[in-house]
Design an enzyme around this catalytic site. Structure first.
Site, PDB file in Angstrom:
ATOM      1  CG  HIS A 144      -3.462  14.292 -26.459  1.00 28.79           C
ATOM      2  ND1 HIS A 144      -3.628  14.555 -25.119  1.00 28.79           N
ATOM      3  CD2 HIS A 144      -2.307  13.753 -25.740  1.00 28.79           C
ATOM      4  CE1 HIS A 144      -2.983  14.630 -24.189  1.00 28.79           C
ATOM      5  NE2 HIS A 144      -1.930  14.616 -24.722  1.00 28.79           N
ATOM      6  CG  ASN A 196      -3.592  19.118 -20.574  1.00 31.21           C
ATOM      7  OD1 ASN A 196      -3.100  18.223 -20.564  1.00 31.21           O
ATOM      8  ND2 ASN A 196      -5.080  18.829 -19.745  1.00 31.21           N
ATOM      9  CE  LYS A 206       3.800  18.531 -13.982  1.00 27.70           C
ATOM     10  NZ  LYS A 206       2.973  17.119 -14.334  1.00 27.70           N
ATOM     11  CG  HIS A 217      -0.201  18.253 -23.900  1.00 29.97           C
ATOM     12  ND1 HIS A 217       0.351  19.628 -23.538  1.00 29.97           N
ATOM     13  CD2 HIS A 217      -0.184  17.638 -23.161  1.00 29.97           C
ATOM     14  CE1 HIS A 217       1.769  19.142 -22.894  1.00 29.97           C
ATOM     15  NE2 HIS A 217       1.494  17.789 -23.319  1.00 29.97           N
ATOM     16  CD  GLU A 235       5.319  18.447 -22.502  1.00 25.43           C
ATOM     17  OE1 GLU A 235       4.831  19.197 -21.596  1.00 25.43           O
ATOM     18  OE2 GLU A 235       4.927  17.293 -23.651  1.00 25.43           O
ATOM     19  NE  ARG A 272      -3.805  -1.479   1.578  1.00 28.73           N
ATOM     20  CZ  ARG A 272      -3.965  -2.403   2.711  1.00 28.73           C
ATOM     21  NH1 ARG A 272      -2.457  -2.920   3.738  1.00 28.73           N
ATOM     22  NH2 ARG A 272      -4.667  -3.433   2.911  1.00 28.73           N
ATOM     23  NE  ARG A 274      -1.624  17.811 -12.186  1.00 33.16           N
ATOM     24  CZ  ARG A 274      -0.816  16.875 -11.693  1.00 33.16           C
ATOM     25  NH1 ARG A 274      -1.174  17.269  -9.905  1.00 33.16           N
ATOM     26  NH2 ARG A 274       0.088  15.971 -12.112  1.00 33.16           N
ATOM     27  CE  LYS A 291      -2.282  14.092 -14.815  1.00 33.20           C
ATOM     28  NZ  LYS A 291      -2.004  14.620 -15.272  1.00 33.20           N
ATOM     29  CG  HIS A 339       3.747  13.518 -25.810  1.00 29.59           C
ATOM     30  ND1 HIS A 339       2.538  13.995 -25.498  1.00 29.59           N
ATOM     31  CD2 HIS A 339       4.051  15.004 -24.796  1.00 29.59           C
ATOM     32  CE1 HIS A 339       1.989  14.329 -25.109  1.00 29.59           C
ATOM     33  NE2 HIS A 339       2.924  14.585 -23.885  1.00 29.59           N
ATOM     34  CD  GLU A 345      -5.339  16.766 -14.539  1.00 32.76           C
ATOM     35  OE1 GLU A 345      -5.707  14.860 -14.282  1.00 32.76           O
ATOM     36  OE2 GLU A 345      -4.531  16.852 -15.604  1.00 32.76           O
TER      37      GLU A 345
HETATM   38  N1  LIG Z   1       3.652  10.787 -15.446  1.00 34.91           N
HETATM   39  C1  LIG Z   1       3.664  12.505 -15.904  1.00 34.91           C
HETATM   40  O1  LIG Z   1       3.121  13.868 -15.556  1.00 34.91           O
HETATM   41  C2  LIG Z   1       3.502  12.345 -16.804  1.00 34.91           C
HETATM   42  C3  LIG Z   1       3.890  13.660 -17.759  1.00 34.91           C
HETATM   43  C4  LIG Z   1       4.488  13.699 -18.804  1.00 34.91           C
HETATM   44  C5  LIG Z   1       4.459  12.581 -19.639  1.00 34.91           C
HETATM   45  N2  LIG Z   1       4.725  11.095 -18.821  1.00 34.91           N
HETATM   46  C6  LIG Z   1       4.913   9.922 -19.448  1.00 34.91           C
HETATM   47  O2  LIG Z   1       6.380  10.188 -19.995  1.00 34.91           O
HETATM   48  C7  LIG Z   1       6.902   8.643 -21.015  1.00 34.91           C
HETATM   49  C8  LIG Z   1       7.934   8.901 -21.735  1.00 34.91           C
HETATM   50  O3  LIG Z   1       8.542  10.061 -21.614  1.00 34.91           O
HETATM   51  P1  LIG Z   1       9.946  10.135 -22.262  1.00 34.91           P
HETATM   52  O4  LIG Z   1      10.683  11.264 -22.957  1.00 34.91           O
HETATM   53  O5  LIG Z   1      11.174  10.043 -21.124  1.00 34.91           O
HETATM   54  O6  LIG Z   1      10.538   8.408 -22.647  1.00 34.91           O
HETATM   55  P2  LIG Z   1      11.272   7.181 -22.036  1.00 34.91           P
HETATM   56  O7  LIG Z   1      11.052   6.775 -21.045  1.00 34.91           O
HETATM   57  O8  LIG Z   1      11.205   6.469 -23.506  1.00 34.91           O
HETATM   58  O9  LIG Z   1      12.201   7.179 -22.688  1.00 34.91           O
HETATM   59  C9  LIG Z   1      12.863   7.641 -23.566  1.00 34.91           C
HETATM   60  C10 LIG Z   1      14.300   7.016 -24.390  1.00 34.91           C
HETATM   61  O10 LIG Z   1      15.032   8.150 -23.737  1.00 34.91           O
HETATM   62  C11 LIG Z   1      16.261   7.135 -22.990  1.00 34.91           C
HETATM   63  N3  LIG Z   1      17.079   7.563 -21.974  1.00 34.91           N
HETATM   64  C12 LIG Z   1      16.372   8.250 -21.041  1.00 34.91           C
HETATM   65  N4  LIG Z   1      17.245   8.489 -20.074  1.00 34.91           N
HETATM   66  C13 LIG Z   1      18.602   8.942 -20.901  1.00 34.91           C
HETATM   67  C14 LIG Z   1      19.808   8.996 -20.761  1.00 34.91           C
HETATM   68  N5  LIG Z   1      20.259   9.989 -20.126  1.00 34.91           N
HETATM   69  N6  LIG Z   1      20.746   8.769 -21.892  1.00 34.91           N
HETATM   70  C15 LIG Z   1      19.906   8.718 -22.931  1.00 34.91           C
HETATM   71  N7  LIG Z   1      19.060   8.048 -23.350  1.00 34.91           N
HETATM   72  C16 LIG Z   1      18.278   7.992 -22.222  1.00 34.91           C
HETATM   73  C17 LIG Z   1      15.197   6.088 -23.096  1.00 34.91           C
HETATM   74  O11 LIG Z   1      15.965   4.756 -22.769  1.00 34.91           O
HETATM   75  C18 LIG Z   1      13.988   6.021 -24.307  1.00 34.91           C
HETATM   76  O12 LIG Z   1      14.720   5.168 -24.970  1.00 34.91           O
HETATM   77  C19 LIG Z   1       5.091   8.507 -21.343  1.00 34.91           C
HETATM   78  O13 LIG Z   1       4.646   7.316 -21.083  1.00 34.91           O
HETATM   79  C20 LIG Z   1       4.447   9.759 -21.489  1.00 34.91           C
HETATM   80  O14 LIG Z   1       3.243   8.830 -20.467  1.00 34.91           O
HETATM   81  C21 LIG Z   1       3.756  11.301 -17.880  1.00 34.91           C
END
Ligand SMILES: NC(=O)c1ccc[n+]([C@@H]2O[C@H](COP(=O)([O-])OP(=O)(O)OC[C@H]3O[C@@H](n4cnc5c(N)ncnc54)[C@H](O)[C@@H]3O)[C@@H](O)[C@H]2O)c1
Length: 363
Positions: A253, A246, A228, A249, A187, A123, A242, A145, A266, A238
């Site tokens: 999307h 978007n 943020k 976005h 972003e 939990r 918040r 999130k 994205h 949200e």
């Molecule tokens: N929780 C939230 O509030 C929130 C907000 C925005 C996006 N997201 C989520 O985040 C995800 C996208 O995140 P992302 O763009 O970081 O994607 P990701 O985690 O897939 O990373 C992108 C790529 O970068 C590589 N990588 C990461 N750090 C690295 C480093 N230091 N050196 C070399 N390569 C590196 C990873 O291996 C991957 O290939 C999506 O699933 C999205 O839904 C969540």
């Protein structure tokens, strides 16, 4: 006697986001002040593990006697119930206790997945985010999130779960590929548009050279994280403000969905969406100009695959956005730079014109 009981539960939790170059020492100090457990559990992105395993292990060994690694296969498909279950299996087999921290090291996929595992195990066990991509440093590690995808859509299973701390060490960005920088950059530009337009100039001067971490990026990441944080603090669950996060976005999307996830990133989709949102704001009489995004256009154009071009389909797809209420599209637009508002859109001819303009910038 009344049979009503009022319950007030605060969702607020204080934690610190540290942004800098080389944070190993702060990490050890934080852990020794905070945790009595001698074990730690690391959920780490596969590529990040191959590049930084030793660095992360050494950092953890300074305080923890036992450090267990769970390597997350690279890519969005890892944000799944299967991987979430695999993490839980590993943790329970090792026999961690409620006080054992889970450290999520990687991009947004690892952060969301590791965060949701931390929220669910016993939990809730302590969570620390160590973001390694720009997107995660400025966005996904902040705000609590967490979650995984379902076959029917993205981020449909999850929880709000705040970490104990976030350590954004920009040195990780040395190995980040250009396309991932560009995803995160969208972003940062969003924060410039909705809160601090000075960021536009700061980022513009840095994007004229190859993208690489330095002290000025530390400032930009810190400022983005601050924005943020401010917005999330005003609206943790949200319910209102918040939604400003978007900006761009709802347009974005629709592009991502129609192009097929993974085809357009994205960040690329959001960048197109911000041009659309700014153009529509201007058409509604607000003193903003989409030309503010022009200096960044070549960066996005050079790597972007062709965008979906059927405007009717794009508008129909926008209507399926989960933020649509009573069939009214609620778009984040700008009163002026730094001042977003929600526009309830019913004028689809104006929307059509907006899409036409935005898509034409990428031809
Ligand atoms: N929780 C939230 O509030 C929130 C907000 C925005 C996006 N997201 C989520 O985040 C995800 C996208 O995140 P992302 O763009 O970081 O994607 P990701 O985690 O897939 O990373 C992108 C790529 O970068 C590589 N990588 C990461 N750090 C690295 C480093 N230091 N050196 C070399 N390569 C590196 C990873 O291996 C991957 O290939 C999506 O699933 C999205 O839904 C969540």
């Amino acid at each position: 006697m009344s049979n009503i009981i009022d319950v007030r539960i605060s969702y607020q939790k204080q934690y610190r986001i540290m942004v800098g170059e080389g944070l190993a020492e702060s990490f050890t100090d934080f852990c020794s002040e905070r945790y009595s457990s001698q074990k730690s559990f690391i959920v780490i992105d596969e590529k990040v593990d191959s590049l930084y395993h030793e660095r992360v292990e050494k950092m953890c060994r300074k305080y923890f006697d036992e450090t267990h690694f769970f390597v997350v296969p690279e890519g969005e498909s890892s944000k799944s119930v299967t991987q979430w279950n695999n993490i839980i299996d590993s943790v329970l087999k090792i026999g961690l206790e409620r006080g054992t921290p889970l450290l999520a090291v990687g991009g947004g996929v690892t952060g969301d997945l590791g965060g949701y595992a931390a929220a669910s195990i016993l939990r809730g066990i302590p969570l620390i985010h160590m973001p390694t991509s720009l997107l995660t440093m400025v966005d996904s590690s902040i705000g609590g999130k967490t979650g995984v995808n379902h076959d029917t859509g993205k981020n449909l299973i999850g929880a709000f779960y705040q970490p104990d701390a976030v350590f954004s060490d920009v040195n990780f960005l040395e190995t980040l590929e250009q396309k991932e920088w560009i995803t995160g950059l969208a972003e940062v530009l969003k924060y410039a548009a909705i809160r601090n337009p000075d960021l536009f100039d700061e980022v513009e001067s840095l994007t004229q050279k190859p993208l690489a971490p330095n002290n000025r990026w530390v400032n930009i990441i810190r400022e983005s994280a601050r924005i943020k944080t401010d917005i999330v603090q005003e609206d943790t669950l949200e319910a209102g403000k918040r939604a400003y996060l978007n900006f761009g976005h709802t347009f974005g999307h629709a592009i991502e969905k129609l192009a097929g996830y993974g085809h357009i990133s994205h960040g690329e989709a959001v960048f197109v969406g911000m041009i659309a949102g700014t153009y529509l704001s201007k058409k509604l009489g607000h003193p903003v100009d989409e030309a503010r995004f022009a200096p960044f256009l070549p960066l996005y154009k050079q790597q972007m695959k062709s965008l979906p071009s059927n405007i009717d389909q794009l508008i129909e797809t926008m209507k399926t956005d989960k933020k649509v209420k009573n069939n009214i599209l609620r778009l984040v637009l700008l009163n002026e730079w730094g001042s977003p508002y929600i526009y309830e859109c019913t004028d689809y001819s104006r929307l059509r014109d907006t899409w036409k303009y935005a898509l034409a910038q990428f031809n």
